[in-house]
Design a protein around this motif. Structure first.
Motif, PDB file in Angstrom:
ATOM      1  N   TYR A   1      -1.706   2.170   7.290  1.00 32.21           N
ATOM      2  CA  TYR A   1      -0.677   1.390   6.606  1.00 32.21           C
ATOM      3  C   TYR A   1       0.615   2.185   6.720  1.00 32.21           C
ATOM      4  O   TYR A   1       0.643   3.378   6.408  1.00 32.21           O
ATOM      5  CB  TYR A   1      -1.046   1.178   5.138  1.00 32.21           C
ATOM      6  CG  TYR A   1      -2.301   0.371   4.947  1.00 32.21           C
ATOM      7  CD1 TYR A   1      -3.551   0.992   4.943  1.00 32.21           C
ATOM      8  CD2 TYR A   1      -2.258  -1.013   4.780  1.00 32.21           C
ATOM      9  CE1 TYR A   1      -4.714   0.266   4.771  1.00 32.21           C
ATOM     10  CE2 TYR A   1      -3.418  -1.751   4.604  1.00 32.21           C
ATOM     11  CZ  TYR A   1      -4.644  -1.103   4.608  1.00 32.21           C
ATOM     12  OH  TYR A   1      -5.798  -1.824   4.447  1.00 32.21           O
TER      13      TYR A   1
ATOM     14  N   GLU B   1       0.824  -1.201   0.000  1.00 29.03           N
ATOM     15  CA  GLU B   1       0.000   0.000   0.000  1.00 29.03           C
ATOM     16  C   GLU B   1       0.865   1.261   0.000  1.00 29.03           C
ATOM     17  O   GLU B   1       0.483   2.269  -0.595  1.00 29.03           O
ATOM     18  CB  GLU B   1      -0.908   0.002   1.228  1.00 29.03           C
ATOM     19  CG  GLU B   1      -1.856  -1.175   1.335  1.00 29.03           C
ATOM     20  CD  GLU B   1      -3.013  -1.090   0.358  1.00 29.03           C
ATOM     21  OE1 GLU B   1      -3.853  -2.008   0.354  1.00 29.03           O
ATOM     22  OE2 GLU B   1      -3.097  -0.115  -0.399  1.00 29.03           O
ATOM     23  N   VAL B   2       1.979   1.219   0.689  1.00 29.35           N
ATOM     24  CA  VAL B   2       2.840   2.395   0.767  1.00 29.35           C
ATOM     25  C   VAL B   2       4.298   1.958   0.707  1.00 29.35           C
ATOM     26  O   VAL B   2       4.668   0.936   1.284  1.00 29.35           O
ATOM     27  CB  VAL B   2       2.538   3.201   2.054  1.00 29.35           C
ATOM     28  CG1 VAL B   2       2.718   2.354   3.299  1.00 29.35           C
ATOM     29  CG2 VAL B   2       3.356   4.457   2.138  1.00 29.35           C
TER      30      VAL B   2
ATOM     31  N   CYS C   1       7.400   9.247   0.537  1.00 30.17           N
ATOM     32  CA  CYS C   1       6.704   7.969   0.398  1.00 30.17           C
ATOM     33  C   CYS C   1       5.795   8.031  -0.821  1.00 30.17           C
ATOM     34  O   CYS C   1       5.314   9.113  -1.186  1.00 30.17           O
ATOM     35  CB  CYS C   1       5.853   7.662   1.624  1.00 30.17           C
ATOM     36  SG  CYS C   1       6.784   7.277   3.114  1.00 30.17           S
TER      37      CYS C   1
ATOM     38  N   ILE D   1      -0.585   5.992   6.049  1.00 34.49           N
ATOM     39  CA  ILE D   1      -1.744   6.439   5.282  1.00 34.49           C
ATOM     40  C   ILE D   1      -2.980   5.699   5.762  1.00 34.49           C
ATOM     41  O   ILE D   1      -2.898   4.573   6.251  1.00 34.49           O
ATOM     42  CB  ILE D   1      -1.538   6.218   3.771  1.00 34.49           C
ATOM     43  CG1 ILE D   1      -1.231   4.758   3.458  1.00 34.49           C
ATOM     44  CG2 ILE D   1      -0.441   7.126   3.241  1.00 34.49           C
ATOM     45  CD1 ILE D   1      -1.097   4.452   1.978  1.00 34.49           C
TER      46      ILE D   1
ATOM     47  N   TYR E   1       2.311   5.935  -2.525  1.00 36.53           N
ATOM     48  CA  TYR E   1       1.253   4.994  -2.184  1.00 36.53           C
ATOM     49  C   TYR E   1       0.495   4.608  -3.441  1.00 36.53           C
ATOM     50  O   TYR E   1       0.621   5.243  -4.484  1.00 36.53           O
ATOM     51  CB  TYR E   1       0.326   5.562  -1.100  1.00 36.53           C
ATOM     52  CG  TYR E   1      -0.422   6.819  -1.492  1.00 36.53           C
ATOM     53  CD1 TYR E   1       0.176   8.074  -1.349  1.00 36.53           C
ATOM     54  CD2 TYR E   1      -1.721   6.761  -1.965  1.00 36.53           C
ATOM     55  CE1 TYR E   1      -0.510   9.229  -1.681  1.00 36.53           C
ATOM     56  CE2 TYR E   1      -2.419   7.911  -2.303  1.00 36.53           C
ATOM     57  CZ  TYR E   1      -1.809   9.142  -2.160  1.00 36.53           C
ATOM     58  OH  TYR E   1      -2.493  10.288  -2.488  1.00 36.53           O
ATOM     59  N   SER E   2      -0.281   3.539  -3.320  1.00 40.65           N
ATOM     60  CA  SER E   2      -0.827   2.915  -4.531  1.00 40.65           C
ATOM     61  C   SER E   2      -2.302   3.198  -4.768  1.00 40.65           C
ATOM     62  O   SER E   2      -2.758   3.151  -5.917  1.00 40.65           O
ATOM     63  CB  SER E   2      -0.630   1.397  -4.440  1.00 40.65           C
ATOM     64  OG  SER E   2      -1.240   0.891  -3.267  1.00 40.65           O
TER      65      SER E   2
ATOM     66  N   LYS F   1       0.289  10.599  -6.001  1.00 40.24           N
ATOM     67  CA  LYS F   1       0.294   9.628  -4.893  1.00 40.24           C
ATOM     68  C   LYS F   1       1.655   9.668  -4.197  1.00 40.24           C
ATOM     69  O   LYS F   1       2.345   8.640  -4.042  1.00 40.24           O
ATOM     70  CB  LYS F   1      -0.047   8.220  -5.372  1.00 40.24           C
ATOM     71  CG  LYS F   1      -1.420   8.089  -6.010  1.00 40.24           C
ATOM     72  CD  LYS F   1      -1.735   6.621  -6.276  1.00 40.24           C
ATOM     73  CE  LYS F   1      -3.032   6.468  -7.027  1.00 40.24           C
ATOM     74  NZ  LYS F   1      -2.955   6.974  -8.401  1.00 40.24           N
TER      75      LYS F   1
END
Lengths: 112, 111
Positions: A101, A3-4, A23, A91, A25-26, A70
């Protein structure tokens, strides 16, 4: 797919430097973005909290969120040796937040 | 002072022993979580609870169990400790829409 994602470093900078931590994220559904700081042998402590996009500033710390890419960032200005720690991005989503996450954390050392 | 407490801070125990890691919070938060943290790795969610008598398993396959009989208390039990359980265990709580407050963690070593 995680996820991250967060680059674990380590990152070593001289005192007074500007530090940039990042970072990615998806999932675009995430709305809550946080940064935690963790000193050795301690639990993480909440450093910055951002809802949705934009910037948030607190003293020497600035958190940025770019939802189109993102991508989230934490900037530390005039870094101090006391900033030496591991920084974790986190997140979350949902109207009541709930679970977070976490990234792997970036280990930062600020040397005098 | 509102806080979250974990005991013990450090524990060394033999294989096969049953252990309970304690976590208590004084903030009245409904949501509580257990995470496992290994050096350089993500925090992995083991269990969580959104209220009394409500518990769920997280992402990490685990032989542990939890209970939530009181709002403030969320203990984690390992029925039979193994060397693979050696890790740091972090307990956290949160309120509506807010970030987590973490305890200082329990560093467990199974020999």
């Amino acid at each position: 797919q995680k996820e991250v994602e967060q680059d674990p470093g380590p990152l070593s900078v001289p005192e007074g430097a500007i530090v940039s931590l990042n970072c990615t994220y998806s999932n675009s559904a995430f709305q809550y973005f946080m940064w935690y700081r963790q000193y050795s042998r301690k639990g993480p402590e909440l450093l910055m909290y951002t809802y949705s996009s934009g910037n948030k500033e607190d003293g020497r710390f600035t958190a940025q969120v770019d939802k189109s890419s993102k991508y989230i960032s934490l900037f530390i200005r005039d870094s101090q040796p006391s900033d030496s720690a591991t920084y974790l991005c986190a997140i979350g989503r949902g109207s009541t937040l709930g679970r977070l996450y976490f990234g792997r954390g970036t280990q930062l050392t600020v040397w005098p | 002072e509102a806080d979250i407490y974990q005991t013990p801070r450090y524990l060394v125990i033999g294989t096969g022993k049953k252990i309970t890691l304690e976590c208590s919070q004084t903030m009245g938060h409904d949501k509580m979580y257990w995470y496992q943290q290994d050096p350089g790795m993500e925090l992995h969610l083991i269990h969580y609870s959104y209220g009394v008598n409500s518990t769920e398993k997280g992402d990490l396959s685990s032989e542990s169990t939890v209970s939530r009989i009181r709002t403030e208390h969320f203990p984690l039990t390992l029925e039979s400790a193994r060397p693979s359980h050696t890790s740091q265990y972090l307990c956290a709580s949160s309120d509506l829409g807010m970030g987590y407050t973490f305890g200082s963690g329990t560093r467990l070593t199974v020999v």
